[in-house]
Design a protein around this motif. Structure first.
Motif, PDB file in Angstrom:
ATOM      1  N   LEU A  34      -1.231  -2.665   9.380  1.00 56.90           N
ATOM      2  CA  LEU A  34      -2.650  -2.895   9.117  1.00 56.90           C
ATOM      3  C   LEU A  34      -3.223  -1.810   8.209  1.00 56.90           C
ATOM      4  N   THR A  35      -2.914  -0.550   8.530  1.00 55.66           N
ATOM      5  CA  THR A  35      -3.451   0.554   7.725  1.00 55.66           C
ATOM      6  C   THR A  35      -2.942   0.481   6.299  1.00 55.66           C
ATOM      7  N   LEU A  36      -1.618   0.320   6.143  1.00 55.54           N
ATOM      8  CA  LEU A  36      -1.056   0.237   4.796  1.00 55.54           C
ATOM      9  C   LEU A  36      -1.602  -0.961   4.038  1.00 55.54           C
ATOM     10  N   SER A  37      -1.657  -2.109   4.714  1.00 51.43           N
ATOM     11  CA  SER A  37      -2.105  -3.326   4.037  1.00 51.43           C
ATOM     12  C   SER A  37      -3.564  -3.220   3.611  1.00 51.43           C
ATOM     13  N   MET A  38      -4.416  -2.734   4.527  1.00 51.19           N
ATOM     14  CA  MET A  38      -5.841  -2.667   4.219  1.00 51.19           C
ATOM     15  C   MET A  38      -6.127  -1.595   3.165  1.00 51.19           C
ATOM     16  N   VAL A  39      -5.490  -0.429   3.312  1.00 49.56           N
ATOM     17  CA  VAL A  39      -5.729   0.644   2.344  1.00 49.56           C
ATOM     18  C   VAL A  39      -5.240   0.230   0.959  1.00 49.56           C
ATOM     19  N   THR A  40      -4.021  -0.312   0.886  1.00 47.90           N
ATOM     20  CA  THR A  40      -3.490  -0.730  -0.414  1.00 47.90           C
ATOM     21  C   THR A  40      -4.304  -1.877  -1.003  1.00 47.90           C
ATOM     22  N   ASP A  41      -4.762  -2.793  -0.144  1.00 41.62           N
ATOM     23  CA  ASP A  41      -5.576  -3.909  -0.614  1.00 41.62           C
ATOM     24  C   ASP A  41      -6.904  -3.401  -1.187  1.00 41.62           C
ATOM     25  N   ARG A  42      -7.549  -2.491  -0.473  1.00 40.66           N
ATOM     26  CA  ARG A  42      -8.858  -1.980  -0.913  1.00 40.66           C
ATOM     27  C   ARG A  42      -8.717  -1.090  -2.148  1.00 40.66           C
ATOM     28  N   ILE A  43      -7.676  -0.259  -2.159  1.00 34.44           N
ATOM     29  CA  ILE A  43      -7.451   0.591  -3.329  1.00 34.44           C
ATOM     30  C   ILE A  43      -7.131  -0.277  -4.547  1.00 34.44           C
ATOM     31  N   GLY A  44      -6.273  -1.273  -4.335  1.00 36.69           N
ATOM     32  CA  GLY A  44      -5.920  -2.164  -5.442  1.00 36.69           C
ATOM     33  C   GLY A  44      -7.139  -2.866  -6.018  1.00 36.69           C
ATOM     34  N   GLN A  45      -8.025  -3.350  -5.128  1.00 37.69           N
ATOM     35  CA  GLN A  45      -9.246  -3.999  -5.593  1.00 37.69           C
ATOM     36  C   GLN A  45     -10.134  -3.031  -6.357  1.00 37.69           C
ATOM     37  N   LEU A 320      -7.056  -1.689  16.604  1.00 36.95           N
ATOM     38  CA  LEU A 320      -8.207  -0.793  16.697  1.00 36.95           C
ATOM     39  C   LEU A 320      -7.928   0.544  16.003  1.00 36.95           C
ATOM     40  N   VAL A 321      -6.771   1.140  16.349  1.00 33.79           N
ATOM     41  CA  VAL A 321      -6.427   2.441  15.752  1.00 33.79           C
ATOM     42  C   VAL A 321      -6.214   2.291  14.248  1.00 33.79           C
ATOM     43  N   GLY A 322      -5.516   1.214  13.850  1.00 33.22           N
ATOM     44  CA  GLY A 322      -5.272   0.996  12.425  1.00 33.22           C
ATOM     45  C   GLY A 322      -6.559   0.829  11.646  1.00 33.22           C
ATOM     46  N   PHE A 323      -7.521   0.096  12.224  1.00 39.63           N
ATOM     47  CA  PHE A 323      -8.804  -0.099  11.543  1.00 39.63           C
ATOM     48  C   PHE A 323      -9.546   1.222  11.381  1.00 39.63           C
ATOM     49  N   VAL A 324      -9.538   2.046  12.444  1.00 40.49           N
ATOM     50  CA  VAL A 324     -10.205   3.347  12.373  1.00 40.49           C
ATOM     51  C   VAL A 324      -9.537   4.227  11.317  1.00 40.49           C
ATOM     52  N   LEU A 325      -8.199   4.242  11.307  1.00 37.96           N
ATOM     53  CA  LEU A 325      -7.474   5.064  10.331  1.00 37.96           C
ATOM     54  C   LEU A 325      -7.775   4.644   8.900  1.00 37.96           C
ATOM     55  N   GLN A 326      -7.771   3.332   8.657  1.00 42.96           N
ATOM     56  CA  GLN A 326      -8.013   2.896   7.288  1.00 42.96           C
ATOM     57  C   GLN A 326      -9.461   3.144   6.877  1.00 42.96           C
ATOM     58  N   GLU A 327     -10.400   3.128   7.839  1.00 42.24           N
ATOM     59  CA  GLU A 327     -11.783   3.457   7.507  1.00 42.24           C
ATOM     60  C   GLU A 327     -11.905   4.927   7.111  1.00 42.24           C
ATOM     61  N   ILE A 328     -11.217   5.792   7.868  1.00 39.74           N
ATOM     62  CA  ILE A 328     -11.212   7.224   7.529  1.00 39.74           C
ATOM     63  C   ILE A 328     -10.599   7.425   6.147  1.00 39.74           C
ATOM     64  N   ALA A 329      -9.465   6.739   5.925  1.00 40.55           N
ATOM     65  CA  ALA A 329      -8.792   6.854   4.627  1.00 40.55           C
ATOM     66  C   ALA A 329      -9.669   6.320   3.505  1.00 40.55           C
ATOM     67  N   ALA A 330     -10.314   5.192   3.744  1.00 39.36           N
ATOM     68  CA  ALA A 330     -11.147   4.573   2.716  1.00 39.36           C
ATOM     69  C   ALA A 330     -12.332   5.473   2.350  1.00 39.36           C
ATOM     70  N   ASN A 331     -12.944   6.103   3.366  1.00 38.53           N
ATOM     71  CA  ASN A 331     -14.072   6.999   3.092  1.00 38.53           C
ATOM     72  C   ASN A 331     -13.623   8.209   2.272  1.00 38.53           C
TER      73      ASN A 331
END
Length: 833
Positions: A34-45, A320-331
């Motif tokens: 989840l973290t890798l997918s969401m972070v890479t998806d958001r960064i790619g966008q 839950l943990v993955g979502f929190v991690l990717q939010e921290i990473a995204a910020n």
């Protein structure tokens, strides 16, 4: 009845920590994906959105013929922003001077992405703006001011209309990067095109419609547009353009995809090891239940319910943990990139949930079936069930599951096959190596009471378990080395394409008489300049005497000669040189000798387009004159160096009698801009093409890509460490038993600690060595097949791998069992009980 028993047993085992390993592994798999997918998806966008400034929109519809207004109306109904551009070349007149320029007529919404940069005077500072010229006004590039000897407020004549010069045009987000195109840029309002009366039937005009909006709206609009498009219309985005930024984006996407794939492999390994270990720990409870009359069906229901509860809890926690991690990473990344990252779609959530459920079921089903087959007699004979420890069926199911997950995640069978095959090779080599090393431990003849002897004896005693651990360690190290080296190679390649002193301007249309004084002026002002290349425009007319098909005009209803040999269909810029350019690599044939006669060097892609080979003869047509040249060499050209490059270079004798103009690239530092402007004033016929903004955009995008890659790499490193932890934790119970026995026999604490440390050091070093070699081989293949890099081996990591592997595994393993060693013998016995 069975459900109550199952829940009670589940609660007891969860409190004892029996289910923590497998629960943590499943949660790790879910949060990793989840973290890798969401972070890479958001960064790619985010990167794609920023890079859309290179085309001033998210998508462009291009044609050499007028585009229907219906397309724009439909796009507005689809919640898209739109703009129009019309390009044409024409003469500009002022003060009895005239100049051929490239006119760009834009509508009010232009640009949809990015900004224009203008100056209020030739000496003012550049400012960014979102507005376009008002009707009746024109913005001119600096070189046009010099050519026409005009200033702000003067009047110029363009076609049948007169315009007031309003601004100096400094930068366009979508300026064409073509060093042979005109640098005389003219920007007018789209509503003024008709008044110029320049565009007439048969005029050479280019039309663009720009679109911007949410990706889903763009895709929906394209589904409507596609059936209505004609053959002479082209739909493209920033990644479809053949440019350095497109290559960088495609490479970055591939890397992020690769990181996601490796994250799945690491998560799958953790789950497979943990699920197997958990089922092995349940052998005794199952034997007890069967002894007390429990049926196979009841036991099956109990443990399938356990699996369901574990899977549900773990997937939920992982999400839950993955979502929190990717939010921290995204910020964090949003602050570093100075822009808010777009929200991710539903695909990362579905991918993460699917990965957790599939891994939990597929990696657990065979150990569970083995668990159900445990005989009641194991209560008395403890060795019963050991034959189930290694199952070929379980290994096969695990391998197929990993392959299918990788394939579904990547949708790329080639890269999936390369990574999967290299992983299988690594496992096979390590398994064979472990048999040799662990089987020969007793033949080393080390003295008793020595830490090394105890470490090797321990390795030999747990040969099968250590073989699995060795494979897991090596797999994690291999994937980490793979990503780290690939990241460094990619960034190094980008930096080599755009070094700190990369050219930021081109000088075009230099006559031979101007060549020497311009060269002397640049040298006197310490302006870095590349070689000067003579250029002549010519067409390839025949290959080995066979005429090639010429370009046809759809507007004039001409038809292509299907029987004619395929050619280029346009004129090429030809040059001649005695030496090969620095940014070119000779890959076949020989470069021109001193007395070469009628020879040609061809760029490798042109070789394929013309379907020719070394020794073939090309016939060129320049004006009314034709000549032949034999292909004697093939070059690989680095098109991203911002230096003049050519598809075909001829030997000096061929074009010696043709009039030519010269081209060169220069590096203009901020303090040299006034000197450069003076050069352009002195030689008004010389075109200067500024690519400084282009270089800045590429560098900014590469920095963002590098930051994203570094963060994703950090996530994968953490995942690799967690896999190593799960492996060490799986053998913790057996190590506690050994410590109790050794202490009972009088072994000192220092001896036990050193032996444990040496054991992990040996395992890590062996794993690191094999991982480094296999990783380098796989990396060589992937670089060539997926990233369009030259591909090279890295012998340095063959040395670094064993050292890093040994230190990392030894440190991690020692830290994990240090708490166990600090317990006294009575405490260890209580823990084992």
């Amino acid at each position: 009845m069975w459900a109550k028993l199952a829940l009670k047993l589940f609660s007891r085992e969860f409190k004892r920590g029996e289910l923590t390993v497998i629960s943590a592994a499943i949660a790790l798999a879910v949060l990793t994906v989840l973290t890798l997918s969401m972070v890479t998806d958001r960064i790619g966008q985010s990167i794609a959105q920023k890079s859309s400034a290179f085309i001033a929109a998210d998508r462009v519809l291009a044609s050499n013929h007028p585009l229907p207004e219906e397309f724009l109306s439909k796009a507005v109904q689809s919640d898209l922003k739109t703009a129009q551009i019309t390009y044409f070349d024409t003469m500009l007149f002022a003060n009895d001077e005239m100049q051929l320029g490239s006119v760009k007529a834009v509508s009010a919404n232009y640009p949809l992405k990015g900004e224009l940069k203008i100056k209020n005077s030739l000496t003012a500072e550049a400012i960014a703006t979102k507005r376009v010229p008002s009707p009746g006004t024109v913005w001119l590039s600096e070189s046009v001011f010099y050519s026409l000897n005009v200033d702000i407020g003067d009047q110029v004549e363009l076609g049948a209309a007169n315009f007031i010069i309003d601004k100096v045009l400094v930068e366009e987000p979508d300026a064409p990067f073509n060093i042979f195109s005109s640098s005389r840029r003219i920007l007018i309002n789209h509503n003024d095109v008709a008044s110029t009366q320049v565009v007439q039937p048969g005029s050479r005009v280019f039309y663009r419609q720009l679109y911007a909006g949410d990706e889903s709206d763009i895709n929906a609009f394209y589904q409507w547009l596609k059936p209505n498009m004609k053959e002479n219309q082209q739909w493209y985005g920033v990644k479809d353009r053949q440019s350095p930024i497109a290559n960088s984006l495609n490479r970055a996407e591939s890397f992020l995809l690769l990181a996601g794939l490796l994250g799945i492999i690491l998560a799958a390994v953790a789950i497979a090891v943990s699920a197997k270990r958990y089922c092995e720990r349940q052998y005794d409870p199952v034997a007890m239940m069967k002894t007390l009359g429990g049926s196979r069906a009841t036991i099956r229901k109990i443990y399938l319910l356990h699996l369901t509860l574990v899977c549900t809890m773990s997937v939920t926690v992982g999400l839950l943990v993955g979502f929190v991690l990717q939010e921290i990473a995204a910020n964090y990344l949003a602050q570093s990139m100075a822009s808010q990252l777009p929200a991710a779609g539903f695909k990362p959530w579905l991918t993460a949930i699917s990965t957790g459920v599939i891994c939990a079921v597929m990696f657990s089903i065979k150990p569970l079936l083995d668990l159900f087959d445990i005989p009641p007699l194991r209560v008395l004979r403890r060795n019963l069930g050991e034959r189930l420890l290694v199952s070929k069926v379980h290994l096969g199911m695990s391998a197929v599951t990993v392959f299918m997950l990788m394939w579904l995640f990547s949708n790329n069978i080639k890269i999936t096959a390369i990574l999967f095959a290299s992983t299988l090779l690594l496992i096979g080599l390590l398994f064979a190596l472990s048999k040799v090393i662990f089987g020969g431990g007793r033949k080393l003849g080390l003295s008793p009471g020595n830490s090394w002897s105890l470490a090797i004896a321990s390795i030999q005693k747990r040969a099968n378990v250590n073989a699995v651990q060795l494979i897991s360690f090596a797999l994690a190290i291999k994937l980490l080395l793979f990503l780290i080296v690939l990241k460094n190679d990619m960034i190094a390649d980008w930096q080599s394409q755009l070094p700190a002193d990369a050219p930021n301007s081109f000088l075009v249309n230099i006559t031979e008489s101007e060549l020497e004084p311009i060269n002397q002026y640049l040298a006197a002002k310490n302006i870095l300049v590349s070689d000067f290349y003579p250029t002549v425009r010519g067409r390839i007319n025949a290959v080995n005497g066979e005429l090639v098909a010429r370009e046809v005009s759809l507007q004039d209803n001409e038809k292509k000669d299907e029987e004619a040999r395929s050619g280029i269909g346009r004129e090429l810029n030809l040059t001649w040189r005695e030496t090969i350019p620095n940014q070119n690599e000779l890959i076949a044939g020989q470069w021109f000798a001193k007395n070469a006669t009628a020879e040609a060097s061809v760029e490798e892609s042109m070789l394929d387009r013309l379907d020719v080979e070394l020794g073939d003869t090309l016939t060129f047509l320049i004006g009314a004159q034709s000549f032949d040249a034999k292909i004697t060499s093939v070059r690989k050209v680095n098109w991203t160096t911002l230096k003049p490059n050519f598809f075909i270079i001829l030997s000096p004798d061929v074009l010696a009698d043709f009039p030519a103009t010269y081209i060169s690239s220069v590096r203009i530092e901020p303090q040299q801009k006034r000197d450069f402007s003076e050069l352009l004033r002195t030689y008004p016929t010389v075109n200067a093409i500024d690519v400084e903004s282009f270089v800045k955009q590429i560098r900014a995008t590469i920095e963002q890509v590098s930051l994203a890659i570094g963060f994703v790499l950090a996530i994968v490193v953490v995942c690799g460490a967690l896999v190593l932890i799960s492996q060490v934790q799986a053998s913790l119970g057996e190590r506690m038993q050994e410590i109790v026995i050794l202490r009972t026999l009088g072994a000192k604490g220092r001896l036990i600690k050193n032996a444990t440390l040496y054991e992990f050091l040996l395992l890590g070093s062996i794993a690191g060595l094999v991982a480094a070699v296999i990783s380098d081989i796989a990396l060589f293949i992937v670089q060539r097949q997926m990233f369009d890099l030259a591909g090279k081996l890295h012998p340095d990591i063959w040395l670094i791998g064993p050292v890093v592997g040994g230190v990392f595994v030894a440190s991690l393993g020692y830290l994990m069992i240090a708490r166990t060693m600090r317990k006294n013998t009575q405490g260890l016995l209580r823990s084992l009980a």
